[in-house]
Write an enzyme that holds these catalytic residues in place. Structure first.
Site, PDB file in Angstrom:
ATOM      1  N   CYS A 201      79.218  26.502  20.213  1.00 51.11           N
ATOM      2  CA  CYS A 201      79.956  25.587  19.336  1.00 51.11           C
ATOM      3  C   CYS A 201      81.391  26.028  19.064  1.00 51.11           C
ATOM      4  CB  CYS A 201      79.211  25.442  18.010  1.00 51.11           C
ATOM      5  SG  CYS A 201      77.642  24.613  18.207  1.00 51.11           S
TER       6      CYS A 201
HETATM    7  N1  NAD Z   1      73.097  25.567  19.464  1.00 49.56           N
HETATM    8  C1  NAD Z   1      73.696  25.277  18.326  1.00 49.56           C
HETATM    9  O1  NAD Z   1      73.758  26.090  17.411  1.00 49.56           O
HETATM   10  C2  NAD Z   1      74.333  23.919  18.095  1.00 49.56           C
HETATM   11  C3  NAD Z   1      74.697  23.572  16.795  1.00 49.56           C
HETATM   12  C4  NAD Z   1      75.252  22.347  16.540  1.00 49.56           C
HETATM   13  C5  NAD Z   1      75.492  21.477  17.611  1.00 49.56           C
HETATM   14  N2  NAD Z   1      75.162  21.816  18.885  1.00 49.56           N
HETATM   15  C6  NAD Z   1      75.406  20.843  19.953  1.00 49.56           C
HETATM   16  O2  NAD Z   1      74.177  20.227  20.308  1.00 49.56           O
HETATM   17  C7  NAD Z   1      74.155  19.947  21.703  1.00 49.56           C
HETATM   18  C8  NAD Z   1      72.953  20.618  22.340  1.00 49.56           C
HETATM   19  O3  NAD Z   1      73.087  22.010  22.194  1.00 49.56           O
HETATM   20  P1  NAD Z   1      71.876  23.027  22.363  1.00 49.56           P
HETATM   21  O4  NAD Z   1      72.349  24.319  21.841  1.00 49.56           O
HETATM   22  O5  NAD Z   1      70.613  22.432  21.848  1.00 49.56           O
HETATM   23  O6  NAD Z   1      71.801  23.095  23.968  1.00 49.56           O
HETATM   24  P2  NAD Z   1      70.622  23.725  24.836  1.00 49.56           P
HETATM   25  O7  NAD Z   1      71.231  24.108  26.126  1.00 49.56           O
HETATM   26  O8  NAD Z   1      69.856  24.722  24.047  1.00 49.56           O
HETATM   27  O9  NAD Z   1      69.643  22.488  25.081  1.00 49.56           O
HETATM   28  C9  NAD Z   1      70.002  21.361  25.801  1.00 49.56           C
HETATM   29  C10 NAD Z   1      68.774  20.864  26.556  1.00 49.56           C
HETATM   30  O10 NAD Z   1      69.130  19.664  27.220  1.00 49.56           O
HETATM   31  C11 NAD Z   1      68.470  19.653  28.490  1.00 49.56           C
HETATM   32  N3  NAD Z   1      69.166  18.711  29.347  1.00 49.56           N
HETATM   33  C12 NAD Z   1      70.358  18.855  29.972  1.00 49.56           C
HETATM   34  N4  NAD Z   1      70.697  17.713  30.602  1.00 49.56           N
HETATM   35  C13 NAD Z   1      69.703  16.839  30.373  1.00 49.56           C
HETATM   36  C14 NAD Z   1      69.482  15.482  30.767  1.00 49.56           C
HETATM   37  N5  NAD Z   1      70.361  14.821  31.494  1.00 49.56           N
HETATM   38  N6  NAD Z   1      68.345  14.905  30.346  1.00 49.56           N
HETATM   39  C15 NAD Z   1      67.442  15.580  29.594  1.00 49.56           C
HETATM   40  N7  NAD Z   1      67.606  16.846  29.184  1.00 49.56           N
HETATM   41  C16 NAD Z   1      68.723  17.457  29.576  1.00 49.56           C
HETATM   42  C17 NAD Z   1      68.522  21.094  28.936  1.00 49.56           C
HETATM   43  O11 NAD Z   1      67.523  21.357  29.908  1.00 49.56           O
HETATM   44  C18 NAD Z   1      68.273  21.830  27.623  1.00 49.56           C
HETATM   45  O12 NAD Z   1      66.901  22.071  27.403  1.00 49.56           O
HETATM   46  C19 NAD Z   1      75.501  20.410  22.248  1.00 49.56           C
HETATM   47  O13 NAD Z   1      76.396  19.330  22.244  1.00 49.56           O
HETATM   48  C20 NAD Z   1      75.937  21.440  21.227  1.00 49.56           C
HETATM   49  O14 NAD Z   1      77.348  21.568  21.183  1.00 49.56           O
HETATM   50  C21 NAD Z   1      74.560  23.023  19.145  1.00 49.56           C
END
Ligand code: NAD
Length: 430
Positions: A272
């Site tokens: 992030c």
């Molecule tokens: N990790 C954090 O602390 C956090 C906090 C706030 C916001 N975010 C935001 O949330 C979003 C997700 O982050 P995250 O940390 O959960 O990511 P992550 O990588 O942990 O999880 C994302 C998941 O999406 C899956 N994926 C990718 N492409 C896909 C598709 N086309 N169809 C289905 N599944 C698909 C991946 O296999 C993975 O399991 C990002 O935009 C991030 O910036 C993350």
């Protein structure tokens, strides 16, 4: 359509879908399953899908005692098949939004997920984008992929943006009790989105548009990134003047108004703070506005791994040891305490920079047994700390035995003030 969906949400008969079962998606899926909804998670990663269906939770913040029974009761399941959307009433999109090497937003995950959703999308659905992104994404990218001549937003389906604010490893604030901001493409969309979240989460904050909701997240993370940049710059200044920056911040934080403490560190990490502000600067550049605070803080924060490496080298020199050939143990490689996430972790840069200077590196981190990056593979090895010429505390995990570190290490560079209050010549602080 609106009334029918609202009715299903109120009596928890709506079928909830979550696309992307990572740090954001899986905890959200669990909250809706806990609230009594039938939840289907969709992910391209077969191993994650298999784990969910086996009741095997891979996100540390979700207690196993909560997860397994939800799967066993049929409240939560996962699939790689987007065809499941045919049966769903709602879909939350929680896929990654990284930066390209050029620091431009990589929208490919959102676009690919929306292409799949559009194939099985039907009237009466609520679609919510949660992935962090630049203002305008929901209106400019997602909406045109779903809307058609005979299916209009706000009438036949509902579209919102709701920023995810989860803070992995935070024992006090988790998905259920972090207020949820939601903005819809139309007022009807906002109403449906707010009703949806209020079924499972404690506080919902409706805003007037998807653009406002998108901008809220970027303001929050930009605020944090810039203030960390300031703390890092103050740390560099204090370093030059031989002033303990931690003591300065702690004393400043006693002011009951007008000051909020931020802390320096070895550099930004995670999915992030190092990334999201560049989504904003990319977008504003198109509008002719240069995001100067973001660029400057990015520059200062980006210098921190090198600043740490210079500290290590100087500390070794002061102990009569050249960095070349010295054994250096990195304590903690996750990007922050008490989590297992190494994405963008400054530890990776610090390891590389020290190796380039000829040091022999080892690391230990109870959350990260193996570290694979840049065609390198390292294994966590606590025992090697005893042979190290210098221990660098990069992540201040609560579970580390700092007393043992003090006993074993001849020299410690502490980038997190983990040894707060300990007085010793062998400690070099940031
Ligand atoms: N990790 C954090 O602390 C956090 C906090 C706030 C916001 N975010 C935001 O949330 C979003 C997700 O982050 P995250 O940390 O959960 O990511 P992550 O990588 O942990 O999880 C994302 C998941 O999406 C899956 N994926 C990718 N492409 C896909 C598709 N086309 N169809 C289905 N599944 C698909 C991946 O296999 C993975 O399991 C990002 O935009 C991030 O910036 C993350």
């Amino acid at each position: 359509m609106k009334q029918m969906l609202e009715e299903k949400l109120r009596n928890r008969k709506a079928k909830v879908g979550i696309v992307g079962l990572g740090y954001v998606g899986l905890p959200l899926a669990v909250e809706f399953a806990k609230a009594g909804f039938e939840v289907v998670g969709i992910d391209l990663d077969e191993s994650k899908v298999a784990k969910v269906n086996a009741g095997d939770c891979y996100i540390a913040d979700i207690p196993a005692g909560v997860f397994k029974p939800l799967v066993a009761a049929g409240k939560l399941r996962a699939t790689t098949d987007f065809g499941a959307i045919t049966e769903l009433d709602t879909v939350n999109i929680c896929v990654p939004t990284p930066l390209r090497k050029t620091k431009d937003p990589d929208m490919s995950y959102i676009i690919s997920a929306c292409q799949q959703i559009a194939k099985y999308f039907h009237k009466g659905m609520l679609v919510i984008l949660e992935s962090t992104t630049y203002p305008g994404t929901t209106a400019e990218i997602v909406l045109p992929m779903l809307e058609a001549e005979d299916i209009k937003v706000g009438r036949d389906f509902f579209l919102c943006f709701s920023p995810e604010r989860v803070d992995p490893g935070n024992p006090k604030y988790q998905t259920a009790n972090i207020p949820k901001v939601v903005g819809g493409s139309t007022p009807a969309c906002t109403e449906v989105g707010a009703l949806f979240y209020s079924q499972a989460l404690e506080i919902v904050v409706p805003v007037s548009s998807t653009q406002v909701a998108e901008m809220v997240k970027l303001l929050e993370n930009t605020f944090r990134m810039i203030n960390i940049g300031l703390a890092n710059e103050i740390a560099m200044m204090c370093g030059r003047m031989n002033i303990n920056v931690w003591e300065v911040i702690e004393a400043a934080a006693t002011k009951p108004f007008g000051f909020m403490p931020f802390y320096p560190g070895p550099g930004l990490g995670g999915h992030c703070i190092p990334i999201d502000p560049f989504y904003l600067s990319w977008k504003t550049k198109q509008a002719g506005i240069e995001a100067r605070f973001i660029e400057l803080a990015g520059h200062i924060n980006g210098q921190m791994p090198m600043f740490v490496v210079d500290k290590v080298q100087n500390a070794l020199n002061d102990h009569g040891k050249p960095v070349k050939g010295s054994r250096i143990h990195i304590l903690g490689v996750a990007y922050k305490k008490d989590i297992d996430d190494v994405r963008e972790s400054p530890a990776l840069d610090i390891i590389q920079l020290l190796e380039r200077r000829g040091a022999k590196l080892s690391y230990s981190d109870p959350y990260v047994p193996h570290l694979r990056f840049d065609s390198k593979e390292l294994c966590s090895d606590e025992a090697s700390m005893a042979q190290a010429d210098c221990v660098v505390i990069v992540t201040d995990h609560s579970g580390f035995d700092y007393k043992a570190v003090m006993e074993k290490a001849p020299l410690i560079v502490d980038t997190r003030n983990a040894l707060k209050g300990v007085v010793s010549d062998k400690i070099v602080r940031l």
